[in-house]
Design a protein around this motif. Structure first.
Motif, short mmCIF file in Angstrom:
data_model
loop_
_atom_site.label_atom_id
_atom_site.label_comp_id
_atom_site.label_asym_id
_atom_site.label_seq_id
_atom_site.Cartn_x
_atom_site.Cartn_y
_atom_site.Cartn_z
N LEU A 28 0.84 -1.19 0.00
CA LEU A 28 0.00 0.00 0.00
C LEU A 28 0.88 1.24 0.00
N PRO A 29 0.52 2.27 -0.73
CA PRO A 29 1.38 3.45 -0.83
C PRO A 29 1.45 4.20 0.50
N PHE A 67 -1.22 3.87 -7.97
CA PHE A 67 -2.34 4.51 -7.29
C PHE A 67 -2.71 5.80 -8.01
N SER A 68 -3.90 6.30 -7.69
CA SER A 68 -4.37 7.58 -8.21
C SER A 68 -5.27 8.22 -7.16
N LEU A 69 -4.98 9.47 -6.86
CA LEU A 69 -5.74 10.25 -5.88
C LEU A 69 -6.09 11.57 -6.52
N GLY A 70 -7.38 11.91 -6.55
CA GLY A 70 -7.77 13.13 -7.26
C GLY A 70 -8.97 13.82 -6.67
N LEU A 71 -9.01 15.13 -6.86
CA LEU A 71 -10.13 15.97 -6.44
C LEU A 71 -10.42 16.95 -7.56
N TYR A 92 -10.00 7.79 -4.94
CA TYR A 92 -8.73 7.20 -4.50
C TYR A 92 -8.73 5.77 -5.02
N THR A 93 -7.82 5.48 -5.94
CA THR A 93 -7.79 4.20 -6.62
C THR A 93 -6.41 3.55 -6.46
N LEU A 94 -6.41 2.27 -6.13
CA LEU A 94 -5.19 1.48 -6.01
C LEU A 94 -5.13 0.47 -7.15
N TYR A 95 -3.92 0.17 -7.62
CA TYR A 95 -3.73 -0.78 -8.70
C TYR A 95 -2.69 -1.83 -8.31
#
Length: 700
Positions: free
Chosen positions: A131-132, A193-197, A225-228
């Motif tokens: 996990l990041p 991962f990707s985290l966005g607003l 919030y997306t994990l890959y």
């Protein structure tokens, strides 16, 4: 002999230090991409959503070391023979030593490689099962803050002082100011991962904090919030997301093109799966939790969603004095500028639960899958009865399921999906993409959607904007006799068994398009395109001669001549001429436009501009012109009547982290004294708009 040659190429490239695994990053040429895939711009296509979905592919590039044929097809760039040639090459020679080795793949031209480079990588080193951590998130490769301001400088009626009505009330006006504001914050590490607003306020909306109407400063807020690739967990998303599986009959969110100047690669939908949603369109996405788990050759995706929807709420007072309500319609505009529009905001709650399961053979040739989606509204949806909507969805709950397949056999791709909704209505789509030889590609799609087939998130191949009440067959060809000349053509026959809006009888129609492209060298591209569409429409009421509705067949013809010349990488010119004709009920009208573009690069500056003239006799001949805009903004305005359109776009890169954009555009009409209608009306014949944008990159 061939392995020896390839090994020699690899050693040669190594000697020059090219095994850095990646070519220099190539910026996405969205203008060229759109020109190829959208033959004619149309009013009902959600371009912003398509653009955002395309950016997801851009920011999550495909690793060519492990890419499947389905993943490559999702780019809508490669023909079946090019994909098969890629798979054969990788199977024979193993992993790629460098991105430059793509030049050794048979059937792959330099143009192919240039088109695909923005969307692919070699040996993605960013995957991390853990996990990041906060430190890793802060060091994300794509980390930026983007702010955009747009404004129309003429005063629209909605921003003028209100009038006093006969009953003493004040007339309706916009609650907010004319500024259009957009803010995006993103932290993204490809394959990790990707985290966005994302925050957005449209022109006319009030910047206010009002929890009762669910307005929190900006009128629209989107978070994800997306994990890959966390072991067997291929993707996990919290917040806003979209799903695309099969041919789009159940889960059809995301990038899809359909009919266009690219007649082969765009007819098949791809199972791109779970992706974060980052668009500012306020409908058509899920909000909640979703994840994809891998069990070898089987992948399972589950989703839960709860989101507010804008709707027209109708109250009913029954005999027991108990108040109840229903929804007469869902509102998709996402605009909250007036009191009445604010009252429609978040009036309904939509719950969704569903899953996807798909199985892939070890050799990746065959994929089988199943979809299921259950949807429930907080109130029953009961649209106002009209003669054409008798079979539209009515009720509180819907359940849609489907089975789909894709099969890759040599240079041929077969695909299909069959779905059924709670009403019993069926939807079917099936097709083939085939490379008959290295010069000729062929595609065919058959679809049949019952009039009572209901799919809220369906986006399958169709003539209409939804897969309902339609049957049709599409045929496409692409012929490239040599490197300089190519010819694309398609023919699509469609019928509507039940009535439609402005079409109060069973009707049929067809559409065909032909594009001839000539590229004598790298500097010059010429193409000519012709499109004809035959579609019925109600005869105007004074011409109706009986109690039955009469239809008239309308014929629309569009022609495009385009010349693009780029003598060097520093500047480019483009000339485009468009002409259209529309004939219905023996009444013929026409229109045309001509545009001249120029673009240049000078150090930290990028400059581009256009002058366009247009002259149309009516709205039916409106001219759509794709325009360059600030980064990650989309603009395809339409023009009718007589006038001139001018715009100028400038980009300045101050340093590695900070970049500015400025855009000025003006439309001047020669035969109008006002522009627009209702609260959007502008007194006068000019419309001027400006756009300012800045982007700050954190980790550069």
């Amino acid at each position: 002999m061939k392995p020896i040659i390839v090994s020699g190429v690899g050693l040669f490239l190594t000697s020059f230090g090219l095994l850095a695994q990646q070519a220099p990053p190539r910026e996405l040429d969205i203008e060229a991409f759109v020109e190829e895939r959208f033959a004619m711009q149309e009013e009902d296509v959600p371009y912003e959503d398509l653009y955002e979905s395309l950016l997801q592919l851009y920011f999550q590039p495909i690793d060519l070391q492990v890419a499947t044929s389905s993943a490559l097809q999702s780019l809508y760039i490669l023909s079946p023979i090019q994909i098969q040639s890629f798979i054969n090459y990788r199977n024979q020679f193993g992993k790629f030593a460098s991105i430059y080795e793509l030049q050794a793949i048979p059937e792959w031209t330099l143009e192919t490689i240039q088109n695909i480079l923005p969307f692919v990588v070699i040996n993605s080193s960013n995957t991390n099962d853990a996990l990041p951590s906060l430190k890793r998130i802060k060091k994300a490769e794509n980390a930026y803050l983007l702010f955009r301001h747009r404004k129309v400088w003429q005063t629209r009626k909605g921003f003028s002082p209100p009038d006093t009505l006969s009953n003493g009330d004040l007339s309706n006006r916009y609650l907010g100011d004319p500024n259009d504001l957009y803010l995006r914050f993103r932290l993204q590490q490809p394959a990790d991962f990707s985290l966005g607003l994302t925050l957005d306020k449209d022109s006319g909306e009030k910047f206010t904090w009002d929890p009762k109407s669910k307005r929190y400063g900006f009128n629209y807020l989107s978070f994800h919030y997306t994990l890959y690739n966390k072991g067997k967990l291929k993707a996990l998303s919290l917040g806003d997301y979209q799903l695309q599986f099969g041919q789009g009959l159940v889960f059809g969110s995301g990038f899809s093109v359909g009919k266009g100047a690219e007649t082969i690669t765009t007819v098949k939908r791809s199972s791109t799966g779970l992706r974060p949603y980052t668009s500012v369109m306020e409908a058509g996405f899920f909000r909640g939790l979703a994840g994809t788990y891998s069990l070898g050759n089987i992948e399972v995706t589950g989703m839960l969603s709860r989101s507010s929807r804008d709707a027209n709420l109708q109250l009913i007072q029954d005999s027991l004095a108990n108040e109840s309500s229903y929804l007469s319609s869902l509102v998709l505009s996402g605009l909250h500028r007036t009191e009445s529009e604010v009252q429609k905001k978040a009036q309904a709650t939509e719950h969704n639960a569903g899953f996807n399961i798909n199985y892939q053979l070890p050799n990746k040739a065959l994929r089988l899958g199943a979809n299921a989606l259950y949807s429930q509204y907080s109130q029953a949806l009961i649209p106002l009865e009209r003669i054409y909507n008798q079979f539209e969805f009515r009720g509180k709950t819907n359940f849609t399921t489907s089975l789909y397949f894709t099969y890759n056999f040599r240079n041929h791709y077969l695909f299909g999906e069959t779905a059924v909704s709670k009403s019993g209505g069926l939807g079917h789509v099936a097709g083939i993409m085939s490379s008959l030889n290295s010069k000729l590609d062929f595609s065919m799609v058959w679809r049949k959607y019952d009039r009572e087939f209901h799919s809220f998130y369906g986006n399958a191949f169709s003539e209409g904007s939804r897969p309902i009440n339609e049957e049709g067959v599409y045929l496409g060809l692409h012929f490239k006799p040599n490197r300089k000349i190519s010819w694309s053509v398609y023919y699509d026959y469609f019928s509507f068994p039940w009535l439609r809006f402005r079409m109060y009888a069973h009707s049929t129609g067809y559409e065909w398009l032909s594009r001839i492209k000539y590229q004598p060298n790298k500097q010059m591209i010429l193409f000519f395109q012709f499109r004809e569409e035959i579609k019925s429409r109600n005869v105007i009421s004074e011409n109706q001669t009986s109690s039955q509705y009469l239809l008239a067949r309308g014929k629309r013809q569009n022609m495009v001549w385009n010349l693009t010349y780029q003598p060097s990488r520093w500047w480019q010119v483009k000339t485009r001429v468009q002409q259209s004709f529309y004939l219905i009920d023996r009444q013929k009208s026409k229109g045309f436009s001509i545009s001249q573009d120029i673009s240049t690069e000078m150090g930290p500056w990028r400059l581009s501009g256009r002058v366009a003239l247009f002259d149309t006799e009516d709205y039916e001949n409106r001219q759509y012109l794709y325009e360059k805009n600030v980064l990650w903004a989309f603009s395809i305005p339409n023009f009718y009547n007589q006038g001139m359109r001018v715009y100028f776009l400038a980009q300045y890169k101050l340093n590695k982290r900070l970049t500015f954009w400025g855009r000025w555009a003006k439309t001047t009409y020669t035969n109008r004294e006002s522009i627009g209608s209702g609260l959007q009306e502008i007194k006068g014949n000019e419309l001027t708009e400006t756009t300012f944008q800045l982007r700050y990159l954190f980790n550069r």
